[in-house]
Design a protein around this motif. Structure first.
Motif, mmCIF file in Angstrom:
data_model
loop_
_atom_site.group_PDB
_atom_site.id
_atom_site.type_symbol
_atom_site.label_atom_id
_atom_site.label_comp_id
_atom_site.label_asym_id
_atom_site.label_seq_id
_atom_site.Cartn_x
_atom_site.Cartn_y
_atom_site.Cartn_z
ATOM 1 N N SER A 130 56.371 2.327 -13.587
ATOM 2 C CA SER A 130 55.204 3.128 -13.980
ATOM 3 C C SER A 130 55.229 4.479 -13.276
ATOM 4 N N VAL B 279 55.413 -7.189 -9.914
ATOM 5 C CA VAL B 279 54.450 -6.125 -9.603
ATOM 6 C C VAL B 279 55.176 -4.928 -8.996
ATOM 7 N N LEU C 32 47.637 3.118 -5.943
ATOM 8 C CA LEU C 32 47.718 3.675 -7.295
ATOM 9 C C LEU C 32 47.044 5.043 -7.373
ATOM 10 N N ASN D 6 48.816 8.307 -8.514
ATOM 11 C CA ASN D 6 48.215 9.174 -9.536
ATOM 12 C C ASN D 6 48.101 10.607 -9.037
ATOM 13 N N HIS E 23 41.302 -1.276 -7.155
ATOM 14 C CA HIS E 23 42.509 -0.840 -7.858
ATOM 15 C C HIS E 23 43.714 -1.586 -7.276
ATOM 16 N N PHE E 24 44.808 -1.577 -8.037
ATOM 17 C CA PHE E 24 46.010 -2.314 -7.623
ATOM 18 C C PHE E 24 45.630 -3.739 -7.226
ATOM 19 N N VAL F 136 46.111 -7.484 -7.681
ATOM 20 C CA VAL F 136 47.234 -8.288 -8.182
ATOM 21 C C VAL F 136 46.952 -9.791 -8.112
ATOM 22 N N PHE G 175 49.756 2.120 -15.077
ATOM 23 C CA PHE G 175 50.421 1.094 -14.272
ATOM 24 C C PHE G 175 50.266 -0.303 -14.865
ATOM 25 N N ASP H 292 44.022 3.843 -13.957
ATOM 26 C CA ASP H 292 45.346 3.309 -13.628
ATOM 27 C C ASP H 292 46.054 2.705 -14.830
ATOM 28 N N GLY I 112 49.855 -9.230 -13.710
ATOM 29 C CA GLY I 112 50.266 -7.830 -13.572
ATOM 30 C C GLY I 112 49.375 -7.024 -12.636
ATOM 31 N N ILE I 113 49.537 -5.708 -12.766
ATOM 32 C CA ILE I 113 48.745 -4.783 -11.952
ATOM 33 C C ILE I 113 47.421 -4.547 -12.683
#
Lengths: 742, 294
Positions: free
Chosen positions: A681, A674, A637, A641, B9-10, B12, B119, B116, B17-18
């Protein structure tokens, strides 16, 4: 048996590696055909190239041996090309095109100068170039409804109109005559194939149907789904392997073919399962032909009014593909807000299962970026995808003839325009290091050097654009662009409505990390002077080991959503993108920027000394818009970004985002949600295209050790996929290192 | 200020969700199989992996406190001198050194958690985990409240071994509790985690009673709590607001972390197979009637 034959036939389909030419159908030997082409060249040495070229094509289409393989719905082949990419030329006209290119460097007034510039760029690892007419997009919207005879009739109509108008110069006459000659030969070839099918008509139940379809295509437009598929295959076979111009898209077939598909189901001539089987045979043609960058085709998206185009045929196309485990064709999925979640889940499920030849592109961004090229809203609606993830207008040619490295500018800024490894004066004089008392001044020197390389690249590209007609006329392609035919001009030579030549820029991350390291360690922290850093680089860090370690282990690198490096990346991309777009091709259209490259990073790296980011001399440079390998410590991510801070709008020809996800991150049905969420996204944030792999480093290591266990393991590379086993050890190691950070 | 050891981060696996997951340091339980041994102590720790160490000496050069000594190919650590400046962690080329624990302010965590947000979509968001995040409940409450003000979905992953007032501090800002159950029988729970589960079960009943959404998470360690699954299931079946039950497969990827931290490894033997996991999840679904995703 007409149906349910694919499984029993599939091992026997490959007529490219094992041809079985029809006895007495013509020349079978590759060298004989090449010799004949050169004989025609010499025989007509004083004639314009479009005329001569058409004669060569006519010769091949009428005199080369052919094959119709009765077990295959699409089993057509013609002698003269080889599937072995190591052999040159592997396509019939490729050698001749190269010969004419070489002659051009001698004949054209500025030829020697351009050749020298081209060689300088290659020698310094600053760029690559070749005359690329190989990113063509046949205009399927006209090919399918008109068929070969309809296209020919249209050419004759406009030729006659031109004659009547009295405005009929020699070059226009040469063009029309060349196109007509080629299209007459195409029709003759269809009859030859039909006659060949008739000979084998009792050998397989497919043959009577194919025979009738070939006759139909020789005489008019296709009306059934099978005929449409056969015409599409026939067209790509001849344009790519005979005329030497790759067809970088089969079009959005789930929309183009949909009426024929629905008609077949409605009138009961085909079942859904029959169509799926046809697709398997169809796809296998491209897998067997084995183009290294694969045959693109695209799906989904919206029509000009914003209606989603995904339909049952879209799903069917995926299902047939899924059952094959192949890498060509490669699939591009045009994604809009309206693309059904289930459709994207299906695509993601396939990627997760290892069908990696799928890329997602942001249709909304693509359409928006077309405003760079046209004010016509109707043309914008007809967005086309081609190549890896390239957006373009449909009536457009986009040669991708040149590229440059973002990293070379760093070396040139350090050495006042001189390439340090070769001593060549490649750049401009931007001043001695002592004059750079602020980072801003150093950065300006870098940008000036990079701009110089871009300007040089445009000069080379412009030369190619002006001389395409003499190097590689494109009569077959030109006939499907009404705009070209109406004017009587070759589509690559002032005959296309839009001509947005591409300039490719590569290896961003290495350049950004290098510039940021200069900023931080020289100007902000004062740990090393610019002169000392230059000495360290010249010595490939010998004697400066601690500095190298400190810089290379510094987590502040591009791709981690950190403001410092990301701001430099966004700034470089903006300035270079705007520079490229501000230039006009010789036809007055803006150039199209492109930011991608995987092989380039390896090739440029071999000619690039140590860089301030801690990289050692000759190591590879970064790939696409990715971080330097191992430097994306903050995860996928943060990387997205970072990369979405770059204005992808300025790079319609490619600004791909690559991901590697660990299988555990996207397991189960929730994992597909996901993946879809990640794609959506990314696009909402302005990403242009996203592609990737789902695998673990352990799996790749095992595949490296036990290749026999992983014959079908695909990996996504730049804009295409390859079987892991076919990669070099270095390339395999690179993917393993990348997977380690997933 | 709070003490955390990671922001992932990310993420799951820590809610829908993320997500971004903030891992707080310190835990009241000490589960035999703990997958995050670095989370147990509330103190900052320097971990060193002898197996990875390349004896390059980069850490020796950079350490201002003389923590690292290389002698005859041996890397000796004087951890007591460590000021946790992270210079060695940053420079180590092979990742052999890690500092677990970092003092952070609300603004810093919030900034990273919002990084984030593009996302998160409709289902994703931020999860507070640990360790036991609710040992630092005031900070958590402030953070959760700030996240809710930003419209972010929030989840709290807790072992439940906290006073009820602590739950009250955070519950109104928490969209989903991820609630760990390790054993139903008290004696078993004490043996496996060092603490009674009285308060844990009581707190779960309380959250259920006040209508909070709760997802139950059960680490399945066959030789430790294998015989507790049915009892846990019956207990869950008596509740009303449970959204799902996750039975998490025990693994031993944490072994190297025990070594690196200089902690005694208490992990039981016996990794469940995929088939075992399928069966135990099916059983859980059968007994609770709830979704039991993989």
């Amino acid at each position: 048996m007409l149906w349910n034959t694919f499984e029993q036939d599939k091992e026997k389909l490959d007529r490219y590696h094992n041809p079985n030419w029809e006895a007495g159908s013509g020349l079978t030997d590759y060298d004989d055909i090449q010799r004949e082409i050169y004989r025609i060249k010499e025989e007509h040495i004083d004639e314009p190239h479009p005329q001569v070229f058409a004669k060569m094509i006519e010769f091949v289409l009428t005199k080369a041996a052919i094959e119709v393989r009765p077990i295959d719905w699409f089993g057509l082949n013609i002698a003269g090309w080889v599937p072995d990419r190591a052999k040159f030329p592997y396509r019939v006209m490729q050698g001749l095109i190269q010969t004419w290119e070489e002659e051009m460097y001698t004949h054209a007034e500025d030829g020697p100068e351009i050749l020298a510039l081209r060689e300088l760029h290659v020698a310094c690892g600053a760029g690559w170039s070749y005359p690329d007419n190989d990113h063509s997009k046949p205009y399927w919207d006209d090919i399918l409804p008109l068929g070969i005879p309809g296209l020919l009739a249209r050419v004759r109509y406009y030729r006659d109109e031109k004659i009547k108008s009295g405005d009929y110069p020699d070059e226009v006459r040469d063009f029309y005559e060349g196109v007509i000659r080629v299209y007459e030969a195409l029709i003759a070839l269809l009859y030859r194939f039909a006659a060949c099918a008739e000979k084998h008509i009792t050998e397989n139940e497919k043959m009577p149907i194919m025979h009738a379809a070939l006759l139909k295509l020789a005489e008019g437009a296709p009306t059934t789904l099978y005929e449409v598929m056969l015409l599409t295959y026939f067209y790509t076979l001849i344009q790519e392997y005979v005329t030497g111009i790759q067809t970088r898209t089969l079009g959005n077939i789930d929309t183009l073919w949909r009426p024929y598909y629905e008609k077949a189901l409605a009138d009961g001539s085909l079942t859904r399962e029959n169509v799926k089987e046809l697709f398997k045979y169809f796809y296998m043609q491209y897998e067997m032909a084995g183009h290294p960058h694969a045959q693109p085709v695209f799906f989904g998206g919206t029509d000009g009014e914003g209606n989603d185009l995904v339909n049952d045929l879209s799903y069917l196309c995926l299902e047939a593909y899924e059952e094959l485990n192949i890498i060509s064709p490669k699939l591009q999925i045009a994604v809009s807000e309206k693309t059904p979640h289930e459709f994207l889940k299906k695509c993601c499920d396939m990627i997760r299962a290892g069908h990696t030849a799928i890329a997602f592109v942001n249709e909304e961004l693509g359409r928006a970026s077309m405003s760079l090229f046209t004010d016509d809203p109707e043309d914008v609606k007809r967005l086309s995808l081609s190549g890896c993830y390239n957006f373009s207008l449909k009536e457009n040619v986009q040669p991708e003839s040149v590229g440059i490295s973002f990293v070379k500018g760093v070396e040139l800024a350090f050495h006042n325009g001189i390439d340090p490894l070769t001593g060549n004066k490649l750049g401009i004089e931007t001043g001695e290091l002592s004059t750079f008392d602020t980072f801003d001044k150093f950065y300006r020197a870098y940008m000036a050097q990079t701009f110089k390389l871009v300007e040089d690249a445009i000069r080379i590209s412009d030369f190619y654009d002006r001389h395409f007609i003499e190097m590689s006329p494109s009569p077959m392609l030109s006939a499907n662009f009404e705009y070209a035919i109406r004017q009587g001009k070759d589509v690559y030579f002032n005959g296309s409505k839009y001509h947005n030549t591409v300039i490719t820029v590569s290896c961003l991350a290495t350049a950004v990390d290098s510039l940021y390291a200069v900023k931080k360690y020289v100007y902000d922290l004062g740990i090393v002077s610019l002169e000392e850093l230059r000495t360290a680089l010249q010595n490939n860090w010998v004697g400066y080991e601690n500095l190298q370690k400190m810089i290379s282990s510094d987590p502040e690198k591009y791709g981690n959503n950190l403001e410092g490096p990301d701001a430099i990346a966004a700034d470089i991309m903006k300035k270079v993108g705007e520079l490229i777009i501000s230039h006009r091709t010789w036809l007055g259209h803006p150039y199209s920027p492109d930011a991608e490259g995987i092989v380039h990073g390896i090739n440029y790296g071999k000619k690039t000394g140590a860089t301030p980011d801690g990289r050692f001399a000759f190591d590879q440079l970064s790939k696409n818009l990715q971080s330097v390998f191992g430097c994306d410590r903050r995860g996928v991510l943060a990387y997205i970004n970072s990369v979405t801070k770059i204005d992808a709008f300025l790079y319609p020809n490619g600004a791909p985002i690559d991901f590697v996800l660990h299988p555990t991150a996207v397991a189960g049905d929730e994992g597909l949600d996901v993946m879809v969420s990640l794609i959506r996204s990314t696009f909402r944030k302005g990403g242009a295209a996203i592609q990737g792999n789902v695998y673990s480093a352990e799996l790749l290591r095992d595949a490296q050790k036990n290749p026999e266990k992983y014959k079908g393991l695909q990996v996504r590379l730049c804009g295409w996929s390859q079987y892991f086993n076919k990669l070099s050890r270095d390339e395999q190691d690179m993917l393993i290192r990348q997977a380690e950070t997933a | 200020m709070a003490k955390i050891f990671d922001i992932k981060h990310f993420s799951v696996h820590d809610g829908p969700g993320i997500r971004t997951t903030v891992f707080f340091k310190g835990c009241p339980l000490k589960c035999l199989w703990c997958h995050n041994p670095e989370s147990i102590s509330a103190k900052t720790q320097l971990a060193f992996s002898a197996e990875k160490c390349a004896h390059c000496g980069a850490c020796v050069a950079v350490c201002p406190s003389g923590v690292h000594i290389l002698r005859e190919e041996k890397h000796i650590l004087h951890k007591e001198n460590c000021t946790f400046c992270r210079a060695c962690e940053n420079i180590c080329p092979v990742g052999a050194l890690t500092v677990y624990g970092k003092e952070v302010g609300l603004g810093e965590v919030l900034r990273e958690a919002l990084e984030d947000r593009d996302f998160y979509g409709a289902s994703g968001g931020v999860t507070l985990s640990g360790g036991e995040c609710l040992l630092q409940a005031d900070f958590c409450a402030e953070l959760l409240s700030a996240l809710k003000a930003e419209g972010i979905h929030t989840a709290v992953d807790t072992c439940g071994y906290v006073p009820r007032e602590t739950l009250d501090k955070v519950s109104s800002y928490t969209d989903l509790f991820l609630y760990d159950l390790k054993a139903f029988d008290e004696d078993v729970h004490i043996r496996l985690t060092g603490r009674s589960n009285d308060i844990i079960l009581e707190n779960l009943r309380y959250l259920d009673a006040i209508g909070k959404k709760v997802e139950i998470r059960i680490p399945y360690v066959p030789r430790a709590n294998g015989n507790q699954i049915d009892k846990i299931a019956h207990f869950i079946a008596s509740l009303h607001n449970i959204t799902a039950v996750r039975v998490l497969a025990y693994h031993n990827f944490a072994l190297s972390k025990y070594d690196a931290l200089g902690m005694e490894n208490t992990s039981p033997e016996g990794i469940p197979t995929n088939e075992e996991m399928r069966l135990v999840r099916a059983r859980m679904h059968e007994l609770t009637g709830l979704p039991v995703p993989d």
